[in-house]
Design a protein around this motif. Structure first.
Motif, PDB file in Angstrom:
ATOM      1  N   LEU A  67      28.060  14.344  81.418  1.00  6.71           N
ATOM      2  CA  LEU A  67      27.135  14.417  82.555  1.00  6.71           C
ATOM      3  C   LEU A  67      28.003  14.293  83.803  1.00  6.71           C
ATOM      4  N   VAL A  68      28.405  15.427  84.346  1.00  3.40           N
ATOM      5  CA  VAL A  68      29.414  15.454  85.411  1.00  3.40           C
ATOM      6  C   VAL A  68      28.744  15.259  86.774  1.00  3.40           C
ATOM      7  N   ALA A  69      29.242  14.300  87.525  1.00  2.00           N
ATOM      8  CA  ALA A  69      28.754  14.097  88.886  1.00  2.00           C
ATOM      9  C   ALA A  69      29.272  15.217  89.782  1.00  2.00           C
ATOM     10  N   VAL A  70      28.361  15.882  90.490  1.00  2.00           N
ATOM     11  CA  VAL A  70      28.698  17.041  91.324  1.00  2.00           C
ATOM     12  C   VAL A  70      28.346  16.719  92.767  1.00  2.00           C
ATOM     13  N   GLN A  71      29.349  16.690  93.618  1.00  2.00           N
ATOM     14  CA  GLN A  71      29.185  16.414  95.051  1.00  2.00           C
ATOM     15  C   GLN A  71      29.400  17.725  95.816  1.00  2.00           C
ATOM     16  N   PRO A  72      28.375  18.239  96.517  1.00  2.00           N
ATOM     17  CA  PRO A  72      28.525  19.511  97.233  1.00  2.00           C
ATOM     18  C   PRO A  72      29.694  19.558  98.204  1.00  2.00           C
ATOM     19  N   VAL A  73      30.093  18.412  98.753  1.00  2.04           N
ATOM     20  CA  VAL A  73      31.202  18.401  99.702  1.00  2.04           C
ATOM     21  C   VAL A  73      32.513  18.755  99.015  1.00  2.04           C
ATOM     22  N   TYR A  74      32.616  18.492  97.721  1.00  8.55           N
ATOM     23  CA  TYR A  74      33.886  18.663  97.017  1.00  8.55           C
ATOM     24  C   TYR A  74      34.173  20.099  96.590  1.00  8.55           C
ATOM     25  N   MET A  75      33.153  20.883  96.302  1.00 15.44           N
ATOM     26  CA  MET A  75      33.417  22.236  95.806  1.00 15.44           C
ATOM     27  C   MET A  75      32.237  23.169  96.064  1.00 15.44           C
ATOM     28  N   HIS A  76      32.554  24.450  96.173  1.00 14.39           N
ATOM     29  CA  HIS A  76      31.550  25.494  96.369  1.00 14.39           C
ATOM     30  C   HIS A  76      30.643  25.561  95.137  1.00 14.39           C
ATOM     31  N   PRO A  77      29.375  25.936  95.305  1.00 10.98           N
ATOM     32  CA  PRO A  77      28.498  26.027  94.134  1.00 10.98           C
ATOM     33  C   PRO A  77      28.992  27.031  93.092  1.00 10.98           C
ATOM     34  N   TYR A  78      29.686  28.088  93.532  1.00  7.38           N
ATOM     35  CA  TYR A  78      30.260  29.028  92.558  1.00  7.38           C
ATOM     36  C   TYR A  78      31.299  28.324  91.695  1.00  7.38           C
ATOM     37  N   THR A  79      32.114  27.464  92.296  1.00  5.12           N
ATOM     38  CA  THR A  79      33.150  26.762  91.545  1.00  5.12           C
ATOM     39  C   THR A  79      32.524  25.838  90.506  1.00  5.12           C
ATOM     40  N   ALA A  80      31.479  25.112  90.895  1.00  2.00           N
ATOM     41  CA  ALA A  80      30.802  24.233  89.945  1.00  2.00           C
ATOM     42  C   ALA A  80      30.185  25.043  88.807  1.00  2.00           C
ATOM     43  N   ALA A  81      29.549  26.167  89.137  1.00  2.00           N
ATOM     44  CA  ALA A  81      28.965  27.026  88.095  1.00  2.00           C
ATOM     45  C   ALA A  81      30.048  27.560  87.167  1.00  2.00           C
ATOM     46  N   SER A  82      31.180  27.932  87.741  1.00  2.00           N
ATOM     47  CA  SER A  82      32.280  28.447  86.942  1.00  2.00           C
ATOM     48  C   SER A  82      32.829  27.377  86.000  1.00  2.00           C
ATOM     49  N   MET A  83      32.878  26.132  86.442  1.00  2.00           N
ATOM     50  CA  MET A  83      33.307  25.039  85.572  1.00  2.00           C
ATOM     51  C   MET A  83      32.384  24.923  84.362  1.00  2.00           C
ATOM     52  N   VAL A  84      31.074  24.961  84.597  1.00  2.00           N
ATOM     53  CA  VAL A  84      30.105  24.855  83.497  1.00  2.00           C
ATOM     54  C   VAL A  84      30.269  26.012  82.519  1.00  2.00           C
ATOM     55  N   SER A  85      30.338  27.235  83.050  1.00  2.00           N
ATOM     56  CA  SER A  85      30.414  28.399  82.157  1.00  2.00           C
ATOM     57  C   SER A  85      31.771  28.495  81.468  1.00  2.00           C
ATOM     58  N   SER A  86      32.830  28.073  82.139  1.00  2.00           N
ATOM     59  CA  SER A  86      34.157  28.133  81.530  1.00  2.00           C
ATOM     60  C   SER A  86      34.288  27.132  80.389  1.00  2.00           C
ATOM     61  N   LEU A  87      33.759  25.906  80.579  1.00  2.00           N
ATOM     62  CA  LEU A  87      33.787  24.930  79.494  1.00  2.00           C
ATOM     63  C   LEU A  87      32.930  25.399  78.320  1.00  2.00           C
ATOM     64  N   ALA A  88      31.817  26.043  78.616  1.00  2.00           N
ATOM     65  CA  ALA A  88      30.995  26.609  77.546  1.00  2.00           C
ATOM     66  C   ALA A  88      31.746  27.711  76.815  1.00  2.00           C
ATOM     67  N   TYR A  89      32.442  28.550  77.545  1.00  2.00           N
ATOM     68  CA  TYR A  89      33.202  29.658  76.951  1.00  2.00           C
ATOM     69  C   TYR A  89      34.346  29.140  76.083  1.00  2.00           C
ATOM     70  N   LEU A  90      35.034  28.108  76.564  1.00  2.00           N
ATOM     71  CA  LEU A  90      36.192  27.579  75.850  1.00  2.00           C
ATOM     72  C   LEU A  90      35.815  26.736  74.633  1.00  2.00           C
TER      73      LEU A  90
END
Length: 336
Positions: A67-90
């Motif tokens: 359950l990853v804490a996501v702070q909008p100040v830290y990264m673009h929403p595309y980057t957060a989405a890419s993290m989710v999909s990349s971990l799913a892919y891997l």
């Protein structure tokens, strides 16, 4: 129906670097073995990146969802989405998201963010709508107050069955409104469920620690040994209060020191305890007592529709085992 239970991952600031990876893996395995759906991974300016910690937790387990804490100040929403999909892919695994609107005020100021409290929730709503649309495979064009994207698509795509669960702080009216707008579960820091707190929100989830044993005296001994009075921590707590605009922080601080309603369950003390919070050791209330007494308190939350429980960092697997016993008894009591 059984509630969804998350544990919490140790923070890098509390564990030597040489031991931290092992601590993450061990806590993740304990959590999975105890039946937790996932494990909260914190984020702030002073700890290891939560996405890298989440990958370590995935590698150590078979089904646990970080359950990853996501702070909008830290990264673009595309980057957060890419993290989710990349971990799913891997890994073929789901990652759930704990959406943050705030955090430590000094952390935000250090990053040049002076956004007001309620506006931070509005920003999180906009951020999450872009993120989830990308995860659903949509082509996103959005011109908002905080983000502008044009014909944006996500690759690799996310399998629909791995779409993340969404949690968000729901202690303030702005937080609860944001939860409704984005379909997230609002998580609050509970007050005691006594007569004078009959108007506490129903549904959603709560963030609470549990120390339970067969015997109440034993549970309280463990609690005081684990969280002894700490003058330095009390000073740090007072300093944090002076700069915080967090609703939950002030709600708990107002509760600290106030008399707690005594339930009519023999002579066992009321289980609600703010000792760790007052000594700056953690940020949630604790329920302390016998399995039956703490289970009775959890059952009252279940009767009010609470669906999600986020537990504090477990020091060992036995602690999660005792919490599991509490949830089993509470669920059985509600189903009778």
């Amino acid at each position: 129906m059984s509630p969804t239970v998350y544990s919490t991952c140790p923070q890098s600031k509390d564990v030597p670097a040489r031991d931290y990876l092992d601590a993450v893996a061990a806590t993740a395995r304990w959590s999975e073995e105890a039946g937790c759906a996932g494990m909260l991974v914190y984020t702030d300016n002073g700890i290891a990146d939560p996405w890298l910690v989440a990958q370590a937790a995935i590698a150590a387990t078979e089904r646990l969802a970080p359950l990853v804490a996501v702070q909008p100040v830290y990264m673009h929403p595309y980057t957060a989405a890419s993290m989710v999909s990349s971990l799913a892919y891997l890994h073929g695994r789901a990652v759930h998201l704990n959406l943050l609107a705030g955090g430590f005020k000094n952390d935000l100021v250090a990053l040049g963010d002076h956004t007001a409290h309620d506006d931070r929730y509005a920003r999180t709503v906009e951020y999450t709508r872009i993120l989830t649309a990308l995860l659903r495979g949509e082509t996103v064009t959005h011109h908002g107050r905080w983000h502008h994207v044009e014909n944006l698509r996500l690759a690799p795509s996310l399998p629909p069955e791995l779409m993340p669960e969404l949690l968000i702080s729901g202690s303030s009216p702005a937080g609860r409104a944001a939860a409704g707008e984005i379909g997230a579960t609002p998580i609050r820091y509970p007050e005691p469920l006594g007569a004078e707190t009959a108007e506490v929100p129903t549904g959603g989830g709560v963030r609470v620690g549990i120390i339970a044993r067969d015997d109440a005296d034993q549970a309280w001994r463990v609690a005081h040994e684990r969280f002894p009075p700490d003058r330095a921590g009390q000073v740090a707590h007072a300093m944090a209060m002076r700069v915080s605009d967090s609703h939950w922080h002030h709600q708990l601080a107002a509760r600290a020191g106030a008399p707690t309603p005594q339930a009519d369950l023999d002579a066992e003390p009321e289980p609600y305890w703010l000792g760790p919070f007052e000594n700056y050791r953690t940020f949630c209330p604790y329920l302390v007592g016998s399995h039956d007494r703490v289970a009775a308190e959890i059952a009252r939350h279940l009767e009010r529709g609470t669906e999600v429980f986020v537990l504090d960092i477990p020091p060992d697997p036995d602690d999660l085992g005792h919490a599991g016993e509490v949830f089993a008894r509470a669920t059985a009591a509600v189903q009778v």
